[in-house]
Write a protein that holds these residues in place. Sequence first.
Motif, PDB file in Angstrom:
ATOM      1  N   PHE A 110       0.905  -1.190  -0.118  1.00 50.44           N
ATOM      2  CA  PHE A 110       0.053  -0.039   0.171  1.00 50.44           C
ATOM      3  C   PHE A 110       0.824   1.175  -0.067  1.00 50.44           C
ATOM      4  N   ASP A 119      -7.232  -8.115   3.202  1.00 46.99           N
ATOM      5  CA  ASP A 119      -7.314  -6.901   3.174  1.00 46.99           C
ATOM      6  C   ASP A 119      -8.974  -6.439   3.334  1.00 46.99           C
ATOM      7  N   MET A 162      -3.568   0.689  -3.133  1.00 41.33           N
ATOM      8  CA  MET A 162      -3.575  -0.662  -2.576  1.00 41.33           C
ATOM      9  C   MET A 162      -3.233  -1.808  -3.818  1.00 41.33           C
TER      10      MET A 162
END
Length: 122
Positions: A66, A88, A81
């Motif tokens: 990220f 996640d 991301m």
Amino acid sequence: QVQLVESGGGLVQAGGSLRLSCAASGRTFYDMGWFRQAPGKEREFVASISRSGSSTYYADSVKGRFTISRDNAKNTAYLQMNSLKPEDTAVYCCAATRRGAYYTGIYDYDSWGQGTQVTVSS
């Protein structure tokens, strides 16, 4: 005072990418952070950035995948991301802190957006 609105969440396959945006209005000169809360888990710190963008901080779980950034001319913070994993999956919220991006606790942040859902399928 600052008001924050997130956008950019959605459904993506594992290994894919998403970019979240956090638009700020009102007083906008704050350090900013991103937090997430997965189902059944507590809200956790993801990343933060100083007012100028010169300093960034990341949770170990997202480091290298990220990237937090900001465009002060647009009053917007971003969370890029990459290499997303099912782990996640969470509601991602942006937040503003008067204390500084070095601090990563939820109580260090003063203003919060409503969040945007990120779902990563396996």
